[in-house]
Design an enzyme around this catalytic site. Structure first.
Site, PDB file in Angstrom:
ATOM      1  N   ARG A 106       0.838  -1.201   0.000  1.00  0.00           N
ATOM      2  CA  ARG A 106       0.000   0.000   0.000  1.00  0.00           C
ATOM      3  C   ARG A 106       0.877   1.256   0.000  1.00  0.00           C
ATOM      4  O   ARG A 106       1.836   1.343   0.749  1.00  0.00           O
ATOM      5  CB  ARG A 106      -0.923  -0.006   1.220  1.00  0.00           C
ATOM      6  CG  ARG A 106      -1.890   1.163   1.283  1.00  0.00           C
ATOM      7  CD  ARG A 106      -2.966   0.960   2.327  1.00  0.00           C
ATOM      8  NE  ARG A 106      -2.512   1.160   3.694  1.00  0.00           N
ATOM      9  CZ  ARG A 106      -3.316   1.225   4.762  1.00  0.00           C
ATOM     10  NH1 ARG A 106      -4.623   1.058   4.601  1.00  0.00           N
ATOM     11  NH2 ARG A 106      -2.830   1.400   5.964  1.00  0.00           N
ATOM     12  N   CYS A 172      -5.528  14.796  -7.890  1.00  0.00           N
ATOM     13  CA  CYS A 172      -5.850  14.582  -6.475  1.00  0.00           C
ATOM     14  C   CYS A 172      -4.551  14.517  -5.693  1.00  0.00           C
ATOM     15  O   CYS A 172      -3.768  13.575  -5.850  1.00  0.00           O
ATOM     16  CB  CYS A 172      -6.644  13.290  -6.299  1.00  0.00           C
ATOM     17  SG  CYS A 172      -7.033  12.929  -4.572  1.00  0.00           S
ATOM     18  N   TYR A 476      -8.144   2.914 -12.656  1.00  0.00           N
ATOM     19  CA  TYR A 476      -9.542   2.893 -12.216  1.00  0.00           C
ATOM     20  C   TYR A 476      -9.936   1.436 -11.963  1.00  0.00           C
ATOM     21  O   TYR A 476     -10.813   0.880 -12.613  1.00  0.00           O
ATOM     22  CB  TYR A 476     -10.479   3.469 -13.286  1.00  0.00           C
ATOM     23  CG  TYR A 476     -10.325   4.928 -13.603  1.00  0.00           C
ATOM     24  CD1 TYR A 476      -9.487   5.766 -12.864  1.00  0.00           C
ATOM     25  CD2 TYR A 476     -11.039   5.489 -14.652  1.00  0.00           C
ATOM     26  CE1 TYR A 476      -9.364   7.111 -13.167  1.00  0.00           C
ATOM     27  CE2 TYR A 476     -10.930   6.834 -14.965  1.00  0.00           C
ATOM     28  CZ  TYR A 476     -10.089   7.640 -14.226  1.00  0.00           C
ATOM     29  OH  TYR A 476      -9.980   8.976 -14.537  1.00  0.00           O
TER      30      TYR A 476
END
Length: 536
Positions: A106, A172, A476
């Site tokens: 992660r 973002c 995505y």
């Protein structure tokens, strides 16, 4: 929440003492392995968080960006390693292999399906957020960026060294570098400079044997794979060396909204012919959503379509208005609609942050808000007729809460070969579609309702989008395309989604994966599979 993750030596000793006295479970055996392989100069103990640690939940939840995967019933990792040094990554790989444990990697946690921190089998998380150094070399117009950094941090550090340099990546600022760059990475400068992966010139990766490799030592095949093929299938990417791009000191942004009652259909029809072909310095995103009809300041309960045009122009407002009046007069852009600002402040504008805010807000690693969400993607190759657009509007009003984002291609995107990187969606694409559903209420039934909205709209769009295969964008991530259980059918399961994400590049990715990770250690629900084993 800011976490105090550097634990004291006293705590480390207590930690080991607790392990020694605890039951010799497989997980504790794994922890002993981690400690034994840890370098004395960089002990791993302060990076290990188990459920018995009071900070465990905070560390886990700090980088969960989709609330669908932050529930009491979501399977939790049995351990989190917040690596502070490359040796911690190496120990994690060596010990996980030895004990046959599933490792999730992660960086920013923005993967839409939670694949980096959720699994159906027992697993642990290797969390990269402490490894976030950014070394900018303006003289050579490059930067080494560790994968635990966020895009906001990268932009801020570049700007500190130069107001006329930037990097083409996402809008973002809390997105992690690791997933974003390894999956392709796009933003509002892609028509000018291409994707993030088109501007990577070196990398560091820890392979399945725990070796730290750079571009030269990993070879061109692996370097190709981790620039758009998803790094987590091939190893743990530690850092990328990026090529900075030249930008003007002043850029221009605008946002204009039009409803159906304000001629939105005709404007959208013209947008699709203009946005992919207009000057490469101009990017015009189109957002389609459903809003209440307002007349004389009041709402009557009826629904309509709203089209929002949001733009970045790498130049001044006078030049932009002249260009728009010539190429896209239907939008009616006026000088008063434009805001001239710095590139760094334009990032705030695109994130719905007031550009008068201090730019240091880009260093905040927490998003402004968190939602439950679902995303899907598509690619459009031919303009949609007015009749087709009106049918889409009717379907959206029927569904009510689904949103479409249209991101134009063309420019540099059409100039780069589809095989240059694993990202294949280049020439021939007019724009990419993102399907969005966001909600803020917990519950399985609520989630199914909103997820089904995206599926229904995605199905309705079938006649208007790419075919054979129906293409999709790896960043995505969408588990509707297929899930890999990483068993004997791994290759077949992987091909289902792999061809949509990578088209013909999928086969090369599989060959590279088979070579560098033949036993499929680096795996997840949509990783690159290995070739099926065949006896001679």
């Amino acid at each position: 929440m800011k976490l105090a993750l550097l634990l004291s030596p006293t705590f480390a000793l207590l930690f080991l003492s607790c392990l020694t006295s605890a039951t010799n479970s497989p997980h504790n055996t794994f922890i002993h392995c981690l400690v034994n392989h840890s370098q004395p100069s960089h002990p791993i103990t302060s990076s290990i968080f188990t459920p018995s640690n009071s900070l465990f939940s905070s560390v886990l939840q700090a980088y969960i960006r989709n609330l669908r995967f932050n529930t009491s019933t979501t399977r939790k990792p049995f351990l989190i390693i917040t690596a502070l040094h490359v040796s911690h990554i190496q120990s994690s790989i060596i010990c996980a292999k030895k004990h046959n444990l599933q490792m999730k990697i992660r960086s920013g946690g923005h993967d839409y399906e939670g694949v980096s921190y959720v699994a159906e089998v027992p697993f642990f998380i290797l969390d990269m957020f402490n490894l976030r150094s950014i070394d900018v070399d303006i003289g050579n117009e490059t930067a080494w960026v560790q994968t635990g950094a966020t895009l906001g941090e990268v932009y801020y550090r570049i700007n500190k060294k130069s107001e006329t340099h930037g990097f083409p990546a996402g809008v973002c600022p809390t997105v992690g570098v690791g997933g974003h760059l390894s999956g392709g990475g796009y933003g509002n400068m892609m028509r000018k400079f291409g994707l993030s992966v088109d501007n990577i010139i070196d990398a560091q990766i820890i392979d399945v044997n725990g070796k730290l490799l750079d571009r030269k030592s990993m070879g061109e095949d692996l370097f190709w794979a981790i620039r758009g093929g998803g790094g987590a299938s091939f190893g743990v990417v530690l850092s990328y060396k990026i090529k900075l791009v030249k930008i003007p000191k002043i850029v221009t942004v605008f946002q204009i909204r039009k409803t159906l009652e304000e001629n939105a259909s005709d404007i959208v029809y013209n947008w699709q012919h203009v946005a992919p072909t207009i000057d490469n310095d101009l990017f015009i995103r189109l957002i389609i959503d459903v809003v209440n009809v307002t007349k004389n300041g009041t709402q009557n309960g009826a629904k309509t379509i709203r089209a929002t045009f949001i733009s970045l122009f790498l130049g001044d407002s006078k030049t932009l208005v002249s260009l728009m009046n010539q190429k896209f007069p239907q939008l009616g852009l006026k000088q008063s609609d434009c805001i001239e600002t710095s590139w760094l402040q334009s990032v705030l504008f695109w994130t719905n942050i007031n550009i008068t805010e201090p730019v240091e807000i880009l260093l905040d690693r927490q998003p402004q808000s968190l939602n439950y969400l679902k995303r899907k993607s598509d690619y459009v190759k031919k303009p949609i007729s007015k009749e087709g657009l009106e049918g889409i509007w009717k379907k959206m009003i029927e569904l009510e809460d689904a949103i479409l984002y249209f991101n134009p291609y063309g420019g540099k995107m059409a100039e780069i070969s589809s095989t240059e990187t694993p990202f294949p969606h280049r020439a021939g694409n007019l724009w990419k579609v993102q399907y969005q559903a966001n909600w803020n209420k917990a519950g399985k039934d609520v989630a199914e309702h909103y997820i089904n909205l995206t599926r229904k709209l995605h199905k309705y769009m079938t006649p208007f989008v790419s075919k054979n295969p129906r293409e999709a964008f790896l960043n995505y991530k969408d588990l509707d395309l297929g899930i890999n259980h990483n068993g004997k059918n791994s290759y077949i399961e992987g091909k289902a989604y792999g061809v949509e994400y990578f088209k013909d590049n999928f086969n090369r990715l599989v060959e590279i994966k088979t070579k560098v990770d033949p036993h499929n250690f680096f795996r997840n629900e949509q990783s690159i599979p290995t070739l099926p084993y065949r006896k001679n």
